[in-house]
Design a protein around this motif. Structure first.
Motif, mmCIF file in Angstrom:
data_model
loop_
_atom_site.group_PDB
_atom_site.id
_atom_site.type_symbol
_atom_site.label_atom_id
_atom_site.label_comp_id
_atom_site.label_asym_id
_atom_site.label_seq_id
_atom_site.Cartn_x
_atom_site.Cartn_y
_atom_site.Cartn_z
ATOM 1 N N LEU A 146 30.158 7.679 44.391
ATOM 2 C CA LEU A 146 29.986 9.058 43.946
ATOM 3 C C LEU A 146 30.701 9.345 42.629
ATOM 4 O O LEU A 146 30.087 9.833 41.686
ATOM 5 C CB LEU A 146 30.473 10.031 45.022
ATOM 6 N N GLN A 147 31.989 9.068 42.585
ATOM 7 C CA GLN A 147 32.768 9.439 41.412
ATOM 8 C C GLN A 147 32.349 8.649 40.179
ATOM 9 O O GLN A 147 32.256 9.220 39.091
ATOM 10 C CB GLN A 147 34.255 9.233 41.679
ATOM 11 N N GLY A 148 32.114 7.376 40.321
ATOM 12 C CA GLY A 148 31.740 6.547 39.172
ATOM 13 C C GLY A 148 30.489 7.039 38.457
ATOM 14 O O GLY A 148 30.516 7.310 37.253
ATOM 15 N N PRO A 149 29.362 7.172 39.174
ATOM 16 C CA PRO A 149 28.150 7.670 38.505
ATOM 17 C C PRO A 149 28.297 9.091 37.958
ATOM 18 O O PRO A 149 27.800 9.383 36.870
ATOM 19 C CB PRO A 149 27.081 7.614 39.600
ATOM 20 N N CYS A 150 28.992 9.968 38.681
ATOM 21 C CA CYS A 150 29.177 11.336 38.185
ATOM 22 C C CYS A 150 29.980 11.339 36.888
ATOM 23 O O CYS A 150 29.647 12.072 35.949
ATOM 24 C CB CYS A 150 29.863 12.199 39.236
ATOM 25 N N SER A 151 31.028 10.537 36.835
ATOM 26 C CA SER A 151 31.818 10.453 35.607
ATOM 27 C C SER A 151 30.986 9.877 34.465
ATOM 28 O O SER A 151 31.078 10.343 33.326
ATOM 29 C CB SER A 151 33.052 9.575 35.816
ATOM 30 N N PHE A 152 30.174 8.882 34.757
ATOM 31 C CA PHE A 152 29.323 8.287 33.721
ATOM 32 C C PHE A 152 28.343 9.312 33.162
ATOM 33 O O PHE A 152 28.208 9.456 31.948
ATOM 34 C CB PHE A 152 28.567 7.081 34.296
ATOM 35 N N PHE A 153 27.678 10.042 34.059
ATOM 36 C CA PHE A 153 26.712 11.035 33.591
ATOM 37 C C PHE A 153 27.395 12.183 32.848
ATOM 38 O O PHE A 153 26.887 12.670 31.836
ATOM 39 C CB PHE A 153 25.881 11.579 34.759
ATOM 40 N N ALA A 154 28.544 12.631 33.337
ATOM 41 C CA ALA A 154 29.235 13.753 32.696
ATOM 42 C C ALA A 154 29.873 13.354 31.367
ATOM 43 O O ALA A 154 29.779 14.086 30.386
ATOM 44 C CB ALA A 154 30.292 14.311 33.642
ATOM 45 N N ASP A 155 30.544 12.195 31.343
ATOM 46 C CA ASP A 155 31.342 11.826 30.179
ATOM 47 C C ASP A 155 30.597 10.990 29.153
ATOM 48 O O ASP A 155 31.067 10.859 28.018
ATOM 49 C CB ASP A 155 32.594 11.067 30.618
ATOM 50 N N THR A 176 28.238 16.003 25.245
ATOM 51 C CA THR A 176 28.245 17.199 24.399
ATOM 52 C C THR A 176 27.298 18.284 24.891
ATOM 53 O O THR A 176 27.171 19.318 24.251
ATOM 54 C CB THR A 176 27.873 16.823 22.949
ATOM 55 N N ASN A 177 26.658 18.073 26.007
ATOM 56 C CA ASN A 177 25.706 19.045 26.546
ATOM 57 C C ASN A 177 26.338 19.850 27.678
ATOM 58 O O ASN A 177 27.233 19.374 28.364
ATOM 59 C CB ASN A 177 24.462 18.335 27.103
ATOM 60 N N VAL A 178 25.825 21.048 27.871
ATOM 61 C CA VAL A 178 26.204 21.815 29.053
ATOM 62 C C VAL A 178 25.379 21.249 30.207
ATOM 63 O O VAL A 178 24.152 21.199 30.138
ATOM 64 C CB VAL A 178 25.906 23.315 28.861
ATOM 65 N N SER A 179 26.055 20.785 31.248
ATOM 66 C CA SER A 179 25.355 20.103 32.332
ATOM 67 C C SER A 179 26.071 20.346 33.650
ATOM 68 O O SER A 179 27.287 20.549 33.691
ATOM 69 C CB SER A 179 25.299 18.601 32.043
ATOM 70 N N LEU A 180 25.300 20.287 34.729
ATOM 71 C CA LEU A 180 25.857 20.404 36.070
ATOM 72 C C LEU A 180 26.745 19.203 36.397
ATOM 73 O O LEU A 180 27.656 19.312 37.218
ATOM 74 C CB LEU A 180 24.704 20.517 37.085
ATOM 75 N N TRP A 181 26.510 18.072 35.747
ATOM 76 C CA TRP A 181 27.304 16.865 35.997
ATOM 77 C C TRP A 181 28.784 17.091 35.718
ATOM 78 O O TRP A 181 29.637 16.514 36.383
ATOM 79 C CB TRP A 181 26.789 15.686 35.167
ATOM 80 N N HIS A 182 29.103 17.916 34.736
ATOM 81 C CA HIS A 182 30.508 18.179 34.420
ATOM 82 C C HIS A 182 31.224 18.869 35.586
ATOM 83 O O HIS A 182 32.345 18.507 35.931
ATOM 84 C CB HIS A 182 30.629 19.032 33.150
#
Length: 141
Positions: A38-47, A52-58
């Motif tokens: 969970l944390q790995g993919p979420c961090s990859f997508f967010a960071d 630089t985009n506004v995203s739910l992933w953050h």
């Protein structure tokens, strides 16, 4: 050489009953899988993908990171009595440095300091690596 080390305290942290060590109740493997899946993919997508985009992933990344840090603090409470003092202090120091890095990255982000944010956020992401090193030392020593 093993690439995955289960911390020593999970094998004997439940105490000694009839001369045999009992496993600790802390769900270490569940915690590890939660971080990996969970944390790995979420961090990859967010960071990386949506840096630089506004995203739910953050938001998801921040909530999971805070939950996992709280879970790790629970782990520290559990291992206090079952690890050597030097190892425990190492875990505690890694956690303190990670929280310090996270707070500094948040401050840099609110101050719109891109270089500071990137530096401190990368320090925050080094936290799991430092825990792996401490875990490795715990099993080697």
């Amino acid at each position: 050489m093993k690439l995955y080390w289960t911390p020593t305290w999970t094998k004997r942290g439940g105490g000694c009953v009839n001369g045999k060590y009992q496993k600790h109740w802390f769900p270490y493997k569940t915690f590890a899988w939660l971080l990996i899946l969970l944390q790995g993919p979420c961090s990859f997508f967010a960071d990386y993908i949506h840096m630089t985009n506004v995203s739910l992933w953050h938001m998801v990344d921040r909530v999971l990171a805070c939950a996992n840090l709280a879970f790790h603090c629970g782990e520290l409470v559990c291992i206090y009595r079952f690890t050597r003092p030097g190892i425990f202090v190492s875990y505690l120091a890694c956690t303190a440095i990670a929280v310090f890095s996270f707070l500094n990255s948040q401050h840099a982000q609110s101050a719109l300091d891109t270089e500071g944010f990137v530096f401190w956020h990368n320090c925050w992401h080094c936290f799991p690596i430092t825990l792996i090193v401490v875990c490795w030392f715990e099993n080697v020593l």
